[in-house]
Each structure stands twice: as C-alpha cells, then as structure tokens.
Design a protein around this motif. Sequence first.
Motif, short mmCIF file in Angstrom:
data_model
loop_
_atom_site.label_atom_id
_atom_site.label_comp_id
_atom_site.label_asym_id
_atom_site.label_seq_id
_atom_site.Cartn_x
_atom_site.Cartn_y
_atom_site.Cartn_z
N GLN B 68 0.81 -1.22 0.00
CA GLN B 68 0.00 0.00 0.00
C GLN B 68 0.84 1.26 0.00
O GLN B 68 0.34 2.34 0.30
N SER B 69 2.12 1.12 -0.29
CA SER B 69 2.93 2.34 -0.35
C SER B 69 3.83 2.31 -1.58
O SER B 69 4.12 1.24 -2.12
N SER B 90 1.18 17.48 -8.61
CA SER B 90 -0.15 17.74 -9.18
C SER B 90 -0.66 16.52 -9.94
O SER B 90 -1.86 16.23 -9.96
N VAL B 91 0.26 15.74 -10.55
CA VAL B 91 -0.16 14.48 -11.19
C VAL B 91 -0.70 13.52 -10.13
O VAL B 91 -1.77 12.91 -10.30
N LEU B 92 0.04 13.40 -9.05
CA LEU B 92 -0.36 12.46 -8.00
C LEU B 92 -1.71 12.84 -7.38
O LEU B 92 -2.54 11.98 -7.08
N ILE B 98 -4.89 7.14 -5.17
CA ILE B 98 -3.83 7.61 -4.27
C ILE B 98 -4.49 8.34 -3.11
O ILE B 98 -5.23 9.31 -3.30
N GLU B 99 -4.22 7.84 -1.92
CA GLU B 99 -4.85 8.43 -0.74
C GLU B 99 -4.13 9.71 -0.34
O GLU B 99 -4.76 10.72 -0.02
N SER B 100 -2.79 9.64 -0.35
CA SER B 100 -2.03 10.85 -0.01
C SER B 100 -0.65 10.78 -0.64
O SER B 100 -0.14 9.69 -0.94
N ALA B 101 -0.07 11.95 -0.83
CA ALA B 101 1.30 12.04 -1.35
C ALA B 101 1.97 13.18 -0.60
O ALA B 101 1.35 14.21 -0.36
N ARG B 102 3.22 12.92 -0.20
CA ARG B 102 3.87 13.91 0.66
C ARG B 102 5.35 14.01 0.26
O ARG B 102 6.04 12.99 0.09
N VAL B 103 5.82 15.26 0.12
CA VAL B 103 7.22 15.50 -0.23
C VAL B 103 8.04 15.38 1.06
O VAL B 103 7.71 16.01 2.08
N GLU B 136 -1.22 4.49 -0.97
CA GLU B 136 -2.30 4.12 -1.88
C GLU B 136 -3.60 3.85 -1.12
O GLU B 136 -3.56 3.39 0.02
N ALA B 137 -4.69 4.11 -1.80
CA ALA B 137 -5.99 3.74 -1.22
C ALA B 137 -6.20 2.24 -1.44
O ALA B 137 -5.46 1.60 -2.18
N ASP B 138 -7.21 1.68 -0.80
CA ASP B 138 -7.45 0.24 -0.90
C ASP B 138 -7.69 -0.22 -2.33
O ASP B 138 -7.36 -1.35 -2.70
#
Lengths: 224, 303
Positions: B68-69, B90-92, B98-103, B136-138
């Motif tokens: 999930q990652s 912005s693509v992500l 995709i549940e979340s994206a973090r730099v 990632e989401a389920d």
Amino acid sequence: MIELEQVAYSYGEGELLSDISVSLTPGSFHFLTGPSGAGKTTFLKLCYGELVPTSGQARLFDRDVRSLTRDDIADIRRRIGVVHQDCQFLDHLPIADNIALPLTVAGKSVHSQDGNLSELMSWVGLRSRAAALPPELSGGERQRAALARAVIMSPDVILADEPTGNLDWEMSQRLLTLLVELNRMGKTVVIATHDIGLIRAAKSQVQARVLRIANRHLTVGADL
Amino acid sequence: MAKRFEISHVMDFIIGDAQAERAVPPTGFTARLTLFSAAVMAFLAVFALALSVSAGRLSERWSAELAQSATLRISAPQGQMQAQTDAAMSVLETTPGIESARVLDAAEQRKLLEPWFGPDVPLDSLPVPQLIEIVEADVGVDTEALRVRLAGEAPGAVLDDHTRWRKPLAAAASRLWFLGWLSIVLIFAVMGAMITLAANAALSANAKVISVMRLVGARDSYIVDAFVRRFTLRTLSGAAIGMVLGVVAVVMLPAARGEAGFLSDLGFAGAGWLWPLIIPALAAVVAFAATRAAARRTLKELR
C-alpha cells in the motif's frame, strides 16, 4: 469336537506327522504316548489351533482350522484348556490372578476373593498360596496351578502336555485324580505322557483310550 | 466395514481396563524413554510452530505494508527540481487510487541517508534526488498509467512501487513458514519412529506375556489395547510437559521491538497461543498409530 483327518505336519523339509486321523469325542479320555520327539506336542498344538496342518484337515468344534480368523482361534481357546509341560505364567502376577487370567482376557471381572476362584484353588490345593508369585511355587504347585487355569473357563476339552513330567509319584497321582474328576464332569481329556505307570494307574479309574505316535504315524488304541 | 467412531470408545480407551493393564508388566526403561522423547519433541515442536506462525504473520504484514505504499524519486538538475516536484505532485493529486502524497523534507531525507553516510550529511552539496512518499488507497493505483503521465509531466520522476522488495521478502517469509511446518512434520515423524522402537522393545520383552495371553484365549484387540493405551498415555503426558516448557520458553523470549526485527517477534499472538495445545493431541495420535501398528505386526507372528 476335535477331528483330524489325514493330517500331516512338516517343520521345514522334514515331515513330523503323517496321515493322522483321529476324532476326540465329547467326554472321552485319551493318553497320547510315544518316544520323545515323536510329535506329541505338535499333535496337541494341532488340536488347539496353534499349528495348521501342512496337509489334511483339522476341524475344531466343526470348523476347519484354516477358515478360522485370529479372533475365532482366541474364542476356541476359551473352550480348550491347555496345560503345558513348562507351565508358562505371568511372573509379575500372583498365582490367583494367573489362574483367573482366562476370565480376565474374556472380559469377565474377577476378584481374587471370588468364591469360584477360591473353590477352584482349594480343589487344586493352592488356596493358601493365592498371593504367591509363580517363581515362588514348587514344580507340583505350578502344574496344579496350570491345571486350575486350564479349567477355570469350564472348557469342553483339556489338553495336558506331560503334566506329571516334573512331579513325584504321589503328586502325579493327585494330578491324575483331578483330571479324572474333570472327565467325569463331561470334559474331553487328552494327556500326552510317556509315563506308562500313570496310564496303568488311570485305567483302573477311567475308560481311557491310548493314542501312540511313532514313526510319524498315530495308532489308536495301541497296546502299552 | 469400517468401525463407527463413537465417543464412548474414546472414553473406554482413556479409562482403560485395570485387569488388562495389570496383565502387561510395567516397563520402567521404555516408559521413561517414551516420556522423555515425547517431552523433547513437543518442546521442539513448540518452537517450530512459533517460527511458522511468526513467519506467516510477518509475511502478511510485510506484504500489506509494502503493497500500500510507493515512492516517487525525482532526479533533475538543481534549477528544475522544484518545478518537477510540483508537477509530479499535481499528477499524484489527480490520480485515482492515491490516498495521499507527501514531499519528504530535508530532515527526513537526511535520516534516511544516515545509516550510509553518518549524521550531518551535507544534503545541499550532494545531488540527492527528491523523494515523495505515496500512500495508496485500498482500490490501488494503475501504476502503468501513472508512469506514462509522469513521463510527460515530470520526466525526472521514477516511480518505485516496492514490487522488487516485496516479492523476495514475501517469498523469504513464506519459505520460513513452510520450513516451520516441515520441521513440525519431521518432529512428529521422528517421534513416531522413537515410539515404534520403544514399543517394539516392550513387545519383545513381553513376548512370553503375549504368548500366555493368546494361549488362554485373549483376542488380539485385548493385547494390542493394553500396549497401545500405555504408550499413548505416556506420550500424551510427555508431550504435555514438553509443550508447557516450550510455551514458557517462548514467553520468556525478549519482547518484540521495532529495531530488533524478526527474532524478537518470534512467538504467538492472541488466539495463536492456543496452537501449541494441538501438539500433545497430535503426539498421542502418532503414539496410538505407531504402537498399534507395531503390536499388530508382532502378533501376526504368533498364532
């Protein structure tokens, strides 16, 4: 009851018994004689299903011994009491428990104080020795204990292999008297012995038939 | 026709026949040997079971966590790094699944590099790529489509969905799981062999007893039951002792800590602590079968 018809038995290549035909009818009394090694013990083993004839037919209680399952043989042995010359016992059990062993293995609960058992032990003169272990008994006591064990199930047949072999004359007479009593109660008795004196003594007490094994053959009603 | 299994048969077997029990003389040496073998084997079986259960649990956890990652790695010239990072983000943000994206900030990146370069890594003077952590989401992400979009919007971005890590880790854990169970099977096979040897020794020592019992009319089942019951109960007792000692030993292992890894995680969890209870029961079944086979074989030689 026990019928052998043209029975032969071989150990390996050598034939020990050949063309044996005899019928042990209910209530009969037999002496089995013959020289040592003639096959008396083998004959008795054929009579209680421990050995199967190499040829011919052995019928125990109207059943061919070859058709018997192991359970059938066990059941038949409850109807045939066997007294061996070496009187095998379970040495860790008191003699009373050894005598009661046929009842025990038949699933009948036995207590050493049981009336019939005490009576039987008195009959063979071992009541005071009930708690003794087999190795503590004399030869005569062991023979009488073996006889008591052989008859406790009230069998139809009693096979005794040299029962007086290790006994003095007086004790032999006592054992013979017990066997004659059993025969009068309707039991078939076969005594394998080469004690001619014993046979002569018995003939005055019971109508006995002599079976003689010599040179692989059995002669019925042989002269002594 | 097969005999119908009834609970009363089991109870009769456990209660036993006191008269039959007495007919077979006590055999001190084989009794102790059987008890000891069963205890040792059950002790080892607890560890094999713990290994297998732990490996299975670890395999599931690793697979779930890594599945999930994903990580996005952006390698770009210094002047373009921020622009490509923004484009990738912005693509992500507009990618389904995709549940979340973090730099990751500089401190987090430094911490990741610490095991290799030590503390105080001069990140500014090194061409270190920018990392983006993706959860990632389920429903999952279409990674191929995402790669195509990233190639167009942020050419320096490389997507790592952890497949190449996940597969060998999951394979290693499942192999450990398999080896654990194989060990249990082998332990029980050895236990069966030892009990067979002990039973054969007891049967040989009691050949005269068996012969006398047959002579006076004992059926095979009567003789067999007397031996089988004795060996089965001995094995059950030995295995129960070994199982308890094994569980105590597992309990006394150091408590699981994140940095201690797999070894400190060896053991059972929750209802899994009930698993060792099957060991004495299985040992009893093995003893029953082994002694029964040995006794039947011996009796066949007698008439």
